[in-house]
Design an enzyme around this catalytic site. Structure first.
Site, PDB file in Angstrom:
ATOM      1  N   HIS A 138       0.818  -1.218   0.000  1.00 47.26           N
ATOM      2  CA  HIS A 138       0.000   0.000   0.000  1.00 47.26           C
ATOM      3  C   HIS A 138       0.853   1.270   0.000  1.00 47.26           C
ATOM      4  CE1 HIS A 138      -3.683   1.997  -0.035  1.00 47.26           C
ATOM      5  NE2 HIS A 138      -4.274   1.510   1.043  1.00 47.26           N
ATOM      6  N   ASP A 154      -2.127   2.230  -4.567  1.00 43.54           N
ATOM      7  CA  ASP A 154      -3.346   2.690  -3.897  1.00 43.54           C
ATOM      8  C   ASP A 154      -4.441   1.641  -4.011  1.00 43.54           C
ATOM      9  OD1 ASP A 154      -2.159   5.121  -3.255  1.00 43.54           O
ATOM     10  OD2 ASP A 154      -2.822   6.072  -5.118  1.00 43.54           O
TER      11      ASP A 154
END
Length: 417
Positions: A388, A392
């Site tokens: 992450h 995204d």
């Protein structure tokens, strides 16, 4: 006298652990015979004889840590025949009695061969190499039921692995036989982790500690691919010499999605992001020594047949312990197929420094609502674990949707849409 030394083990690998010796002191060997197996952080390396000769001395025992260039054994010229001192004395005393000398020599020879057979035989009486015995012990395999292809009919590691693939196992105990008393220490067994297993454990934990790892899920209807495979399988196999499997479709689907979402094909280097404009896909393979991830190179320019052939070759070499260091380096993305073991859903762990890994799972028929009707379809859950820090959530979900669309409509791969 020739020294058998630790060979170059690959980039960033400086030492190894000595595995099972395939020969003993005094054994005759031929050029290219396997002498010993070395376990490194990444692969197992077989050390072979560079010339014919006799093992004069073994310098490193199983379990020893050795560095590149270290001497493992000494190889001398000769046929490996051993001189019996008592035989020499007897011959000296009975000089001129050729018949007695011949009988004594034959007796000594039979004794020597018997000792060698006893040394190589396992508990079942089968003659087997040390590596084969280890495989048998770990998998409850009866070596007396395995046909040996090694020297003097000995069972090799390859013979044992082939027998396991064929479903061989130890014979079931007789129902009337009384259970043996439990021996002290049988309830537990302490075994040192191999270097490969230590490295797997360390790298997986490092991936968890360093990456902001998250997993998103979806599912794909496998009807279209299954129908296509059934329709063209015979022609495909006849032309290319390899079966059309599911994995090549997944590789192609992932490559198409990676082109759309380049962050999943990138990696973090300090404060920089390195975007890869090539598509080398790692394919996780389970072996008797642990999980390895060989790499299929340039999948964007390979055909389905070339990908299937490459995966088949890498998988076979992985199970046989024949992979080289370079075969497992440089992947930009990884696919792991837990479905072959029956997994319905799981969250794969990233293969650092990659930013994404796709988990495949078992194909299972389930009732699905399609155009207002309930129909039974072969469905597969898909899981994308991603970093992450660089990918995204929107990108991760979009990536997995692209993979799903390509699998459910494989013509999209042909039309590059």
């Amino acid at each position: 006298m020739t020294e058998i030394k630790v060979p170059t083990l690959g980039e960033s690998v400086s030492e190894a652990t000595v595995g099972a010796w395939q020969v003993s002191k005094g054994d005759s060997v031929k050029k290219d015979d396997v002498l010993v197996e070395l376990e490194t952080d990444k692969v197992a390396v077989e050390v072979r004889a560079e010339e014919d000769g006799v093992i004069e001395e073994i310098l490193a025992e199983e379990g020893d840590t050795v560095e590149i260039g270290a001497a493992l054994a000494r190889l001398g010229a000769g046929s490996g025949a051993k001189t019996d001192k008592s035989g020499d004395k007897s011959a000296a005393k009975s000089e001129g009695k050729d018949q007695d000398k011949d009988k004594s020599g034959e007796k000594d020879k039979e004794k020597s061969e018997g000792e060698a057979d006893d040394k190589s035989a396992d508990a079942s009486g089968a003659k087997a190499m040390p590596a084969a015995k280890r495989v048998a012990a770990e998998n409850d395999l009866d070596l007396s039921r395995v046909e040996g292809t090694g020297k003097d009919g000995r069972v090799t590691k390859g013979d044992a692995l082939k027998a396991l693939e064929g479903g061989a196992s130890a014979p079931a105990p007789a129902a009337s036989a009384p259970s043996a008393p439990r021996e002290t220490g049988e309830r537990e067994e302490r075994v040192k982790m191999t270097r490969l297993r230590q490295t797997i454990a360390r790298r997986l934990k490092e991936a968890q500690n360093s990456a902001a790892m998250l997993t998103t899920y979806n599912e794909a209807d496998m009807s279209a691919i299954m129908a296509l495979r059934k329709q063209v399988q015979d022609d495909f196999t006849a032309k290319h010499g390899v079966k059309l499997g599911f994995m090549s479709f997944f590789v192609k689907a992932c490559v198409a999605a990676l082109k759309d979402i380049p962050a999943v094909n990138a990696e973090i280097d300090g404060t920089d992001i390195i975007y890869k404009n090539y598509y080398d896909i790692g394919v996780a393979v389970g072996t008797d020594k642990g999980l390895v991830v060989p790499v299929v190179r340039d999948c964007d320019v390979k055909s389905l047949a070339e990908i299937e052939s490459g995966i088949g070759d890498l998988g076979k070499r992985a199970r046989d312990g024949k992979l080289a260091i370079e075969d497992m380096q440089g992947a930009t993305f990884t696919i792991s197929n837990g479905g072959v073991y029956g997994s319905l859903m799981s969250s794969p762990i990233l293969n650092a420094p990659q930013s994404g890994i796709l988990g495949m799972h078992k194909i299972q028929e389930r009732p699905m609502a399609i155009n207002g009707e309930v129909k039974i379809r072969p469905m597969m859950y898909l899981a994308l674990s991603y970093d992450h820090r660089i990918v995204d959530g929107k990108e991760a979900v979009t990536f997995l949707v692209r993979v799903k669309e390509s699998l459910e409509n494989p013509q999209r791969l042909l039309l590059d849409i």
